[in-house]
Design a protein around this motif. Structure first.
Motif, short mmCIF file in Angstrom:
data_model
loop_
_atom_site.label_atom_id
_atom_site.label_comp_id
_atom_site.label_asym_id
_atom_site.label_seq_id
_atom_site.Cartn_x
_atom_site.Cartn_y
_atom_site.Cartn_z
N VAL A 268 -76.71 -40.18 -20.31
CA VAL A 268 -76.17 -39.33 -19.24
C VAL A 268 -75.01 -38.49 -19.75
CG1 VAL A 268 -74.94 -39.36 -17.03
CG2 VAL A 268 -76.98 -40.77 -17.34
N GLU A 269 -74.16 -39.11 -20.59
CA GLU A 269 -73.03 -38.36 -21.14
C GLU A 269 -73.51 -37.20 -22.01
OE1 GLU A 269 -70.23 -36.91 -23.97
OE2 GLU A 269 -71.90 -38.23 -24.56
N LYS A 270 -74.53 -37.44 -22.82
CA LYS A 270 -75.03 -36.37 -23.69
C LYS A 270 -75.74 -35.29 -22.89
CE LYS A 270 -76.99 -35.42 -28.19
NZ LYS A 270 -77.56 -35.98 -29.43
N ILE A 271 -76.46 -35.69 -21.85
CA ILE A 271 -77.09 -34.68 -20.98
C ILE A 271 -76.02 -33.78 -20.38
CG2 ILE A 271 -78.31 -34.38 -18.79
CD1 ILE A 271 -80.01 -36.82 -19.53
N GLY A 272 -74.88 -34.36 -20.05
CA GLY A 272 -73.78 -33.55 -19.52
C GLY A 272 -73.34 -32.48 -20.49
N ARG A 273 -73.38 -32.77 -21.77
CA ARG A 273 -73.00 -31.77 -22.78
C ARG A 273 -74.01 -30.64 -22.83
NH1 ARG A 273 -72.63 -35.28 -27.93
NH2 ARG A 273 -72.31 -33.24 -28.91
#
Length: 307
Positions: A268-273
């Motif tokens: 989820v954190e990487k999708i945010g990027r």
């Protein structure tokens, strides 16, 4: 962020396997089921029982699903004549009730052309451009009128431009890393631009090129949907991530660098990027089509955090 499931059946999959994944895609709330358009395996996969045709597959799925979008990343312009492709895609769109999208690329895998006797011309980009003009032109021709096209590679005279799709316009997806011609082509024809298997930084650069090309043509750059395709490998914990990585012959660290890998929180954190780049859609490349628990985990623990 829309999440779409993206499969690579040339690596080894039957139609029944693809149907099972497509139905799970629909039941678990994902936006779409897409597949590659290849006739030969790549790498160490056995490729058994052999390739399935992309548009025959999607025709079957059109009748056996009800909600999800269906499409290709990417149909190879070398595989089908543009008039035939326009007929096939319009027919599948009718069969689906208007849920089809066409990803169209120049074709690149020379060995599969050699294996199945398909010509592999050198001037593929020019053919792709003419195919885009023809396919979209045929669909846009008003009923009762005819379509003509006289290009370097294709020649159509008094085509009735039938059948028509169910949708007023079938979305066209164009993608790739090319710095000059690809952005210009996307600016002319694409409803969506897809950046495949690229870093956040490379995505920012390429999206910027597409936006600049659109503005140069006088087109609203925000009218194009920007998306990414990335391999996905999610696990409840590090052990499950490692198990899933091993099942597809990849290393965890490499997947975390080049794809979406890790626990749900990490993914989820990487999708945010990627969201920060302007990307609004992710095609999750699923390489183990028998691991439906993987799909369930992504739906429950990743997708649920994105809405």
């Amino acid at each position: 962020m829309d999440l779409r499931i993206f499969t690579e059946p040339q690596q080894g999959a039957t139609y029944d396997t693809l149907l099972t994944v497509a139905k799970a895609t629909e039941d678990l709330g994902f936006d779409a089921f897409f597949r590659s358009d290849h006739y030969l395996k790549m790498g160490d996969a056995d490729g058994l029982p052999g390739p399935t045709d992309a548009w025959i597959t999607l025709a079957g799925l059109a009748r056996e699903t009800r909600r999800i979008r269906l499409g290709t990343l990417m149909t190879a312009a070398t595989f089908r004549l543009p008039g035939v492709l326009a007929i096939q895609v319009a027919q599948v769109d009718q069969m689906s009730g208007g849920r089809v999208e066409l990803g169209l690329g120049a074709g690149w895998f020379e060995e599969e052309h050699q294996a199945y006797g398909i010509p592999f011309p050198k001037a593929r980009f020019g053919r792709l451009e003419e195919q885009l003009e023809i396919v979209t032109g045929l669909w846009a021709t008003e009923p009762g009128n005819t379509f003509d096209f006289h290009g370097e590679h294709y020649d159509l005279t008094k085509s009735p431009a039938l059948p028509k799709p169910a949708q007023p316009r079938i979305p066209v997806v164009i993608g790739g890393h090319g710095a000059t011609r690809t952005p210009r082509l996307a600016a002319r024809f694409a409803d969506e631009f897809n950046m495949p298997f690229a870093s956040v930084e490379d995505s920012v650069r390429q999206f910027g090129r597409v936006r600049a090309a659109a503005e140069e043509l006088g087109r609203d750059a925000d009218g194009i949907t920007y998306s990414n395709a990335l391999v996905v490998c999610v696990g409840k914990d590090d052990q499950e991530v490692a198990r899933r990585a091993a099942a597809i012959g990849r290393e965890v660290d490499e997947l975390k660098t080049n794809g979406l890998a890790g626990t749900p929180a990490e993914v989820v954190e990487k999708i945010g990027r990627y969201t920060e780049t302007g990307s609004r859609r992710l095609y999750l490349q699923m390489l183990d089509l028998h691991d439906l628990d993987h799909l369930e985990l992504i739906s429950a623990e990743v997708q649920s955090q994105l809405s």
